[in-house]
Design an enzyme around this catalytic site. Structure first.
Site, short mmCIF file in Angstrom:
data_model
loop_
_atom_site.label_atom_id
_atom_site.label_comp_id
_atom_site.label_asym_id
_atom_site.label_seq_id
_atom_site.Cartn_x
_atom_site.Cartn_y
_atom_site.Cartn_z
N CYS A 136 0.82 -1.21 0.00
CA CYS A 136 0.00 0.00 0.00
C CYS A 136 0.86 1.26 0.00
O CYS A 136 0.80 2.07 0.93
CB CYS A 136 -0.92 -0.02 1.21
SG CYS A 136 -1.87 -1.52 1.29
N TYR A 144 21.37 -8.15 -0.52
CA TYR A 144 20.54 -7.08 0.05
C TYR A 144 19.07 -7.15 -0.38
O TYR A 144 18.39 -6.13 -0.40
CB TYR A 144 21.13 -5.70 -0.27
CG TYR A 144 22.56 -5.58 0.20
CD1 TYR A 144 22.85 -5.53 1.57
CD2 TYR A 144 23.62 -5.57 -0.70
CE1 TYR A 144 24.16 -5.47 2.01
CE2 TYR A 144 24.94 -5.50 -0.26
CZ TYR A 144 25.20 -5.45 1.09
OH TYR A 144 26.49 -5.40 1.53
C1 LIG Z 1 28.52 -3.48 3.72
C2 LIG Z 1 29.93 -3.67 4.03
C3 LIG Z 1 30.72 -4.43 3.18
C4 LIG Z 1 30.22 -5.06 1.92
O1 LIG Z 1 29.74 -4.13 1.00
P1 LIG Z 1 29.36 -4.64 -0.47
O2 LIG Z 1 28.87 -3.41 -1.15
O3 LIG Z 1 28.27 -5.64 -0.30
O4 LIG Z 1 30.56 -5.23 -1.06
C5 LIG Z 1 32.05 -4.63 3.53
N1 LIG Z 1 32.56 -4.09 4.66
C6 LIG Z 1 31.82 -3.37 5.51
C7 LIG Z 1 32.42 -2.82 6.73
C8 LIG Z 1 30.48 -3.11 5.23
O5 LIG Z 1 29.76 -2.37 6.06
#
Ligand SMILES: *Cc1c(COP(=O)(O)O)cnc(C)c1O
Length: 473
Positions: A394, A424
């Protein structure tokens, strides 16, 4: 997010509601190689198959919506990354997607694992992940998280604030252990990505700023603590980054910090973690750097800076999340309704409503993330028209694929596939509108196996406690 746009005749019609980057395909059934996982193709009859299994068969077996992981694609992708970065330590960032089964894939692929909550750490430990290969992140780790980390002897804890350093020292003292720590620094780099996934500019919540001197102070504090063993510096500049410029600046600034630390203590820092954030292709226009080229460039950058400072090259690590699991995943949805909206000036937009939405992929609503889509259960000879794939929630912002050219004969009952949804999507999924979360299944050689089963409405209601007077459960 950021696309390179080729201007040209095709965009002459400036009033077209299609975004400039989206090129109308010659063949509406074509599956662009850069965005689909490696075993995805259209069989002779035009139906799409993943891992040797037809999507209609998959939908019959596991239902829709569903997240489908292409196991062969994962294995090959993981092999390429670990091979390209063979002399680095590769930490898979578990927040992109984690389950017990998937943690075992990561272990088998020879990668280490990053976690950032008690939940993620517990999944990893229950999967039998070697704690020595686990790194713990988080800007607000609880005492319970830190305690479990120390008790299970995780390889390293990446400290993020002065409060946390104090908390960790006290806990290590209480448990009679020495905690291996890295200091998370912000390098002041403005990564070319969405504001919400850029993490190295100074005005945000993560880490200790190099610019203000806070990073060196934190390092000295860890270095002098009898309960902490400082093993290195950590920098993560953001996510969905396509060029290496940001990493170059980050490497320069962190290595200058190494030098300052050496001047202050006479000792050299042993490890540098350059974080993750390596971009993937969500649409045909995205052109990510191949891991082999990334490895070469990053090593050159680090070696060059080390030579300039006269320090030896430290142990190096990276933390790819999205780049490991994102391209392996395809989300499968069933079409429920279609509707044409007249946009005026002779333009129209087809709205295709599917049986999922922002609850199973929040990225378009959260970051304006762009995705592609394809009609999956059959090929079509119909002309393609500008379409928008939307969910059942919605909210008018409940958009899965903002702009895509899809065959004009897409109808209720058809299957729509959205590529590059391995990262994600399930990990950020929610239950808005009391929508149960889709399952995650792996396909390989025509076999399907469940990593996470579909949530049911009963699962949701299990948390919904009957009101009894005095009930505080
Ligand atoms: C999110 C994150 C990653 C991974 O990021 P990607 O974009 O999925 O490669 C690596 N290190 C830290 C500290 C993060 O917060």
């Amino acid at each position: 997010m950021t696309h390179m746009h080729v201007a040209g005749g095709i965009h002459a019609d400036v009033s077209s509601p299609a975004p400039l980057w989206l090129v109308k395909p010659e063949d509406g059934n074509a599956l662009s190689e850069n965005i689909w996982s490696s075993t995805v193709y259209r069989q002779g009859d035009g139906e799409m198959s993943i891992g040797g299994m037809k999507v209609s068969q998959l939908a019959d077996l596991v239902g829709t919506p569903a997240y489908v992981l292409d196991e062969a694609d994962f294995t090959e992708r993981a092999r390429r990354w670990t091979r390209a970065f063979a002399d680095w330590t590769v930490f898979y960032a578990g927040k992109a997607f984690i389950s017990k089964g998937f943690a075992k894939w990561i272990l088998k692929a020879g990668m280490n694992l990053d976690v950032c909550t008690l939940g993620e750490l517990t999944v990893a430990l229950r999967a039998g992940f070697d704690p020595a290969k686990i790194g713990m992140h988080g800007n607000n780790k609880t005492v319970a998280e830190l305690r479990l980390g120390l008790e299970s002897q995780v390889g390293r804890i990446i400290v993020d604030s002065p409060d946390e350093i104090g908390r960790l020292e006290a806990l290590a003292q209480e448990l009679g252990v020495v905690a291996q720590v890295m200091v998370r620094v912000t390098t002041g780099v403005e990564a070319h990505t969405h504001e919400y996934i850029a993490t190295a500019h100074d005005d945000q919540k993560f880490g200790f700023a190099i610019n203000s001197g806070a990073a060196l102070v934190a390092m000295m504090r860890c270095y002098h603590s009898p309960r902490l063993k400082l093993v290195g510096i950590h920098s993560h500049i953001g996510s969905q980054i396509f060029d290496t410029d940001g990493f170059e600046v980050a490497a320069k600034r962190t290595l200058r910090l190494f030098q300052q630390f050496r001047e202050a203590t006479g000792e050299q820092m042993t490890e540098l973690d350059l974080g993750g954030g390596f971009g993937i292709a969500y649409t045909k226009e995205d052109t990510p750097t191949e891991p082999e080229e990334l490895a070469t460039r990053l090593r050159e950058i680090v070696e060059h800076e080390c030579r300039a400072y006269g320090v030896s090259v430290p142990k190096l690590s990276i933390e790819p999340g999205r780049a490991i699991v994102g391209p392996c995943g395809t989300a499968l949805y069933r079409v429920g309704t279609t509707k044409d909206v007249d946009l005026g000036s002779g333009h129209a937009r087809r709205y295709i409503s599917v049986d999922g939405g922002m609850s199973d992929n929040i990225r378009p609503a959260l970051y304006g993330a762009e995705y592609a889509a394809a009609l999956a259960n059959r090929a079509s000879k119909a002309e393609v028209i500008l379409s928008r794939v939307v969910g059942l929630h919605c909210e008018s912002g409940d958009i899965l694929v903002r702009d895509e050219f899809l065959p004009s004969d897409v109808q209720p009952g058809d299957l729509i596939a959205v590529p590059a949804t391995g990262a994600y999507s399930r990990s950020m999924a929610g239950n808005y509108n009391h929508t149960p979360r889709p399952p995650v299944v792996a396909v390989k050689d025509g076999q399907v196996s469940t990593l996470i089963r579909r949530e049911t409405i009963d699962d949701l209601l299990r948390l919904d406690v009957d009101i009894v007077e005095g009930n505080v459960k």
